[in-house]
Design an enzyme around this catalytic site. Structure first.
Site, PDB file in Angstrom:
ATOM      1  N   ASP A 148       0.924  -1.136   0.069  1.00 47.18           N
ATOM      2  CA  ASP A 148       0.011  -0.092  -0.112  1.00 47.18           C
ATOM      3  C   ASP A 148       0.904   1.465   0.023  1.00 47.18           C
ATOM      4  OD1 ASP A 148      -2.065  -1.636   0.257  1.00 47.18           O
ATOM      5  OD2 ASP A 148      -2.983  -0.934   2.105  1.00 47.18           O
ATOM      6  N   HIS A 170      -5.927   3.183  -3.826  1.00 44.99           N
ATOM      7  CA  HIS A 170      -5.852   3.411  -2.686  1.00 44.99           C
ATOM      8  C   HIS A 170      -6.411   4.575  -1.983  1.00 44.99           C
ATOM      9  CE1 HIS A 170      -4.902   1.920   1.352  1.00 44.99           C
ATOM     10  NE2 HIS A 170      -3.797   2.735   1.587  1.00 44.99           N
ATOM     11  N   HIS A 198      -5.012   9.467   1.119  1.00 46.09           N
ATOM     12  CA  HIS A 198      -5.200   8.522   2.103  1.00 46.09           C
ATOM     13  C   HIS A 198      -5.915   9.075   3.306  1.00 46.09           C
ATOM     14  CE1 HIS A 198      -3.927   5.455   4.988  1.00 46.09           C
ATOM     15  NE2 HIS A 198      -3.167   4.856   4.100  1.00 46.09           N
ATOM     16  N   HIS A 251       3.685  -2.543   3.044  1.00 44.52           N
ATOM     17  CA  HIS A 251       3.503  -1.025   2.539  1.00 44.52           C
ATOM     18  C   HIS A 251       5.112  -0.883   1.726  1.00 44.52           C
ATOM     19  CE1 HIS A 251       0.832  -0.952   5.619  1.00 44.52           C
ATOM     20  NE2 HIS A 251       0.143   0.065   5.129  1.00 44.52           N
TER      21      HIS A 251
END
Length: 281
Positions: free
Chosen positions: A103, A154, A158, A248
């Site tokens: 991510d 995504h 964020h 990540h």
């Protein structure tokens, strides 16, 4: 992209969102064999140098089909069934398969090393990219696609999705999908809510954009920088058929994540696991 600890009231929102109902079935097929529950806390901020500059995307600009008039695109709830929970595991991929996901990138400091390790072992993975990072690193998006990896959405910046209006959710998801489509020639078919925080609007808007929601079963918690050994142990202990592993490649210092992948990936393969990716048909 600095994210703070999620307070108790926000966790309540997330539990209510997850309680809306059970998921419907999705048809998933395996790729070629050669191929965030909410986080307990936020991620460290970028180093002192700061994040890459954000490229502003026009609100509501993304659409899957050409418009026949000058009117802005309309995002209406997708026809039923619309998911009420994200997919968390993919047993349909086979008893020897699991899915590695990364991510927050792409980040030129860490993503290239992760891609190189995946390439070394002939493995494909899923990358859930943030639009503000993808807009500045189109070369890495193309490298992901060229290597057969799945590029997912995504959000743009964020945020905590349940705190946004439906219009803001459309902008976050739509702007990111637009960057991916402009760079790779096709929009993403999968998306993941930041922090694993979903709500009804996010499921409806994601479905209207043609995307399936993907969560995870194994959280490496690498964003806490717990040490390479700890990340390796968490992935090894959580590995199982159909498991989806969360790691990540951006959002902070990800050198431990890079080092851990170099260790646990060959170990998983040695144990008989086949890291692969899902495709939608």
């Amino acid at each position: 992209m600095k994210h703070d600890q999620i307070p108790a009231e926000r966790r309540t929102i997330l539990r209510l969102a997850l309680a809306l109902g059970a998921a419907t079935a999705v048809h998933v097929i395996s790729a070629d064999p050669a191929g965030t529950p909410a986080r307990p806390g936020g991620r460290p901020p970028y180093p002192a140098s700061g994040p890459p500059a954000r490229t502003q995307a026009g609100p509501g600009s993304y659409r899957l089909r050409p418009m026949t008039s000058a009117a802005p695109p309309r995002f209406r709830p997708a026809a039923p069934p619309v998911r009420t929970r994200p997919l968390e595991e993919l047993p349909e991929l086979g008893s020897d398969a699991l899915v590695l996901t990364f991510d927050d990138g792409p980040d030129p400091r860490y993503t290239p090393d992760i891609l190189a390790t995946l390439r070394r072992y002939g493995v494909r993975a899923m990358f859930f990219v943030c639009g503000e990072m993808a807009a500045e690193n189109g070369d890495l998006l193309r490298e992901m696609a060229d290597d057969g990896h799945v590029v997912g959405n995504h959000s743009w910046s964020h945020p905590l999705i349940p705190e946004l209006s439906p219009g803001a959710i459309r902008d976050e998801l739509g702007s990111t999908s637009e960057v991916v489509e402009k760079t790779l020639g096709a929009p993403p078919l999968w998306y993941r809510a930041p922090y694993g925080a979903w709500n009804r609007s996010s499921f409806e808007i994601g479905a209207a954009m043609g995307m399936e929601p993907m969560a995870w079963t194994v959280d490496s918690l690498d964003w806490t920088t717990p040490g390479t050994d700890t990340i390796v142990r968490r992935v090894a202990e959580g590995a199982a058929p159909g498991a989806v592993v969360l790691s990540h490649d951006a959002g902070g210092n990800r050198s431990q994540s890079v080092a851990a992948l170099r260790r646990y990936l060959p170990a998983l393969i040695e144990e008989g696991y086949r890291p692969t990716v899902p495709y939608r048909s």
